[in-house]
Design a protein around this motif. Structure first.
Motif, PDB file in Angstrom:
ATOM      1  N   ALA A 228       0.821  -1.207   0.000  1.00  0.00           N
ATOM      2  CA  ALA A 228       0.000   0.000   0.000  1.00  0.00           C
ATOM      3  C   ALA A 228       0.856   1.259   0.000  1.00  0.00           C
ATOM      4  O   ALA A 228       0.409   2.315  -0.427  1.00  0.00           O
ATOM      5  CB  ALA A 228      -0.934  -0.014   1.208  1.00  0.00           C
ATOM      6  N   ALA A 229       2.085   1.165   0.480  1.00  0.00           N
ATOM      7  CA  ALA A 229       2.971   2.327   0.559  1.00  0.00           C
ATOM      8  C   ALA A 229       4.066   2.297  -0.502  1.00  0.00           C
ATOM      9  O   ALA A 229       5.102   2.936  -0.343  1.00  0.00           O
ATOM     10  CB  ALA A 229       3.591   2.391   1.947  1.00  0.00           C
ATOM     11  N   PHE A 230       3.851   1.582  -1.611  1.00  0.00           N
ATOM     12  CA  PHE A 230       4.916   1.530  -2.619  1.00  0.00           C
ATOM     13  C   PHE A 230       5.096   2.893  -3.259  1.00  0.00           C
ATOM     14  O   PHE A 230       4.176   3.690  -3.335  1.00  0.00           O
ATOM     15  CB  PHE A 230       4.632   0.440  -3.663  1.00  0.00           C
ATOM     16  CG  PHE A 230       3.705   0.846  -4.770  1.00  0.00           C
ATOM     17  CD1 PHE A 230       4.192   1.355  -5.957  1.00  0.00           C
ATOM     18  CD2 PHE A 230       2.334   0.711  -4.635  1.00  0.00           C
ATOM     19  CE1 PHE A 230       3.352   1.727  -6.983  1.00  0.00           C
ATOM     20  CE2 PHE A 230       1.481   1.074  -5.650  1.00  0.00           C
ATOM     21  CZ  PHE A 230       1.988   1.588  -6.822  1.00  0.00           C
ATOM     22  N   ARG A 231       6.304   3.178  -3.695  1.00  0.00           N
ATOM     23  CA  ARG A 231       6.640   4.470  -4.284  1.00  0.00           C
ATOM     24  C   ARG A 231       6.820   4.395  -5.805  1.00  0.00           C
ATOM     25  O   ARG A 231       6.577   5.360  -6.498  1.00  0.00           O
ATOM     26  CB  ARG A 231       7.924   5.024  -3.659  1.00  0.00           C
ATOM     27  CG  ARG A 231       7.726   5.483  -2.261  1.00  0.00           C
ATOM     28  CD  ARG A 231       7.076   6.860  -2.290  1.00  0.00           C
ATOM     29  NE  ARG A 231       6.335   7.130  -1.096  1.00  0.00           N
ATOM     30  CZ  ARG A 231       5.036   7.359  -1.051  1.00  0.00           C
ATOM     31  NH1 ARG A 231       4.315   7.338  -2.119  1.00  0.00           N
ATOM     32  NH2 ARG A 231       4.428   7.646   0.068  1.00  0.00           N
ATOM     33  N   SER A 232       7.292   3.251  -6.304  1.00  0.00           N
ATOM     34  CA  SER A 232       7.500   3.153  -7.749  1.00  0.00           C
ATOM     35  C   SER A 232       7.347   1.704  -8.196  1.00  0.00           C
ATOM     36  O   SER A 232       7.511   0.780  -7.414  1.00  0.00           O
ATOM     37  CB  SER A 232       8.880   3.687  -8.146  1.00  0.00           C
ATOM     38  OG  SER A 232       9.896   2.890  -7.597  1.00  0.00           O
ATOM     39  N   ALA A 233       7.022   1.554  -9.460  1.00  0.00           N
ATOM     40  CA  ALA A 233       6.912   0.238 -10.085  1.00  0.00           C
ATOM     41  C   ALA A 233       7.864   0.209 -11.272  1.00  0.00           C
ATOM     42  O   ALA A 233       7.916   1.154 -12.061  1.00  0.00           O
ATOM     43  CB  ALA A 233       5.492  -0.040 -10.535  1.00  0.00           C
ATOM     44  N   HIS A 234       8.631  -0.876 -11.384  1.00  0.00           N
ATOM     45  CA  HIS A 234       9.596  -1.043 -12.467  1.00  0.00           C
ATOM     46  C   HIS A 234       9.251  -2.299 -13.254  1.00  0.00           C
ATOM     47  O   HIS A 234       8.914  -3.329 -12.668  1.00  0.00           O
ATOM     48  CB  HIS A 234      11.014  -1.173 -11.905  1.00  0.00           C
ATOM     49  CG  HIS A 234      11.523   0.084 -11.296  1.00  0.00           C
ATOM     50  ND1 HIS A 234      12.575   0.772 -11.811  1.00  0.00           N
ATOM     51  CD2 HIS A 234      11.118   0.789 -10.214  1.00  0.00           C
ATOM     52  CE1 HIS A 234      12.812   1.839 -11.080  1.00  0.00           C
ATOM     53  NE2 HIS A 234      11.936   1.864 -10.100  1.00  0.00           N
ATOM     54  N   LEU A 235       9.367  -2.201 -14.561  1.00  0.00           N
ATOM     55  CA  LEU A 235       9.222  -3.358 -15.434  1.00  0.00           C
ATOM     56  C   LEU A 235      10.601  -3.975 -15.598  1.00  0.00           C
ATOM     57  O   LEU A 235      11.555  -3.284 -15.960  1.00  0.00           O
ATOM     58  CB  LEU A 235       8.650  -2.929 -16.784  1.00  0.00           C
ATOM     59  CG  LEU A 235       8.276  -4.025 -17.757  1.00  0.00           C
ATOM     60  CD1 LEU A 235       7.136  -4.872 -17.183  1.00  0.00           C
ATOM     61  CD2 LEU A 235       7.845  -3.438 -19.090  1.00  0.00           C
TER      62      LEU A 235
END
Length: 194
Positions: free
Chosen positions: A135-142
């Motif tokens: 719920a507190a993630f800051r970024s998503a990377h592929l």
């Protein structure tokens, strides 16, 4: 200086300049070819959704999105082992293999023809004890890997902290002086013309 010495210096200068020009041209061709062969992939992620669910086994999170990938290179390439990494502010990352939304099968690879858009509907299923931290993630990377073994890591989503600036203080006071001056000038005109 004699004519023969000047001609010799000019010929030596032409030979050195020509050699530098040829070497520069060959290096330019080799570097240009290598640069064209390197895959350069752009990615746009849309319709991002994160759902948290309770199951019999515990909590799980389903992260789904649409991917549009563009290979800018002149040669076809692909990405294998396609995964998503959700990273928190504390540096912790949770990585999970992407799945195709239509078939629920893992996305083993995405083929990227040269200078073409490729679309994929994907999701990742996170289960375990660390699901609450998503719920507190800051970024998503592929994440993935190119055919020659080079790693592919591209930020597709980033959440910034929302900071509301204070409201600008405004006054409810009207400029009655300006409107009064306008009315008095208008009244003075009416008296002189009337």
């Amino acid at each position: 200086m004699s004519f023969e010495a000047a001609a010799l210096i000019a010929l030596a200068g032409c030979a050195i300049g020509g050699t530098i020009g040829v070497v520069g041209g060959v290096i330019g061709l080799l570097v240009g070819r290598r640069f064209r062969e390197l895959p350069r992939v752009r990615c746009v992620a849309t319709d991002w959704e994160m759902r948290f669910e309770k199951t019999v086994a515990g909590r799980r999170a389903v992260c789904s999105f649409e991917l549009d990938l563009f290979n800018q290179g002149q040669l076809a390439t692909g990405i294998r082992g396609v995964s998503v990494s959700l990273r928190g502010g504390n540096g912790q990352a949770l990585v999970e293999r992407l799945r195709d939304r239509g078939s629920d099968e893992p996305l083993w690879s995405i083929d990227l023809p040269p200078r073409c858009w490729v679309h994929a509907s994907a999701y990742a299923l996170f289960e375990g004890e660390n699901v609450g931290e998503l719920a507190a993630f800051r970024s998503a990377h592929l994440l993935g890997q190119f055919p020659e073994g080079r790693a592919f890591d591209l930020k597709i989503v980033e959440r910034e902290d929302f900071v509301a600036s204070p409201k600008k203080a405004t006054s409810d006071r009207h400029d009655y002086v300006a409107s009064h001056n306008f009315r008095s000038r208008l009244a003075a005109r009416k008296r002189t013309t009337g």
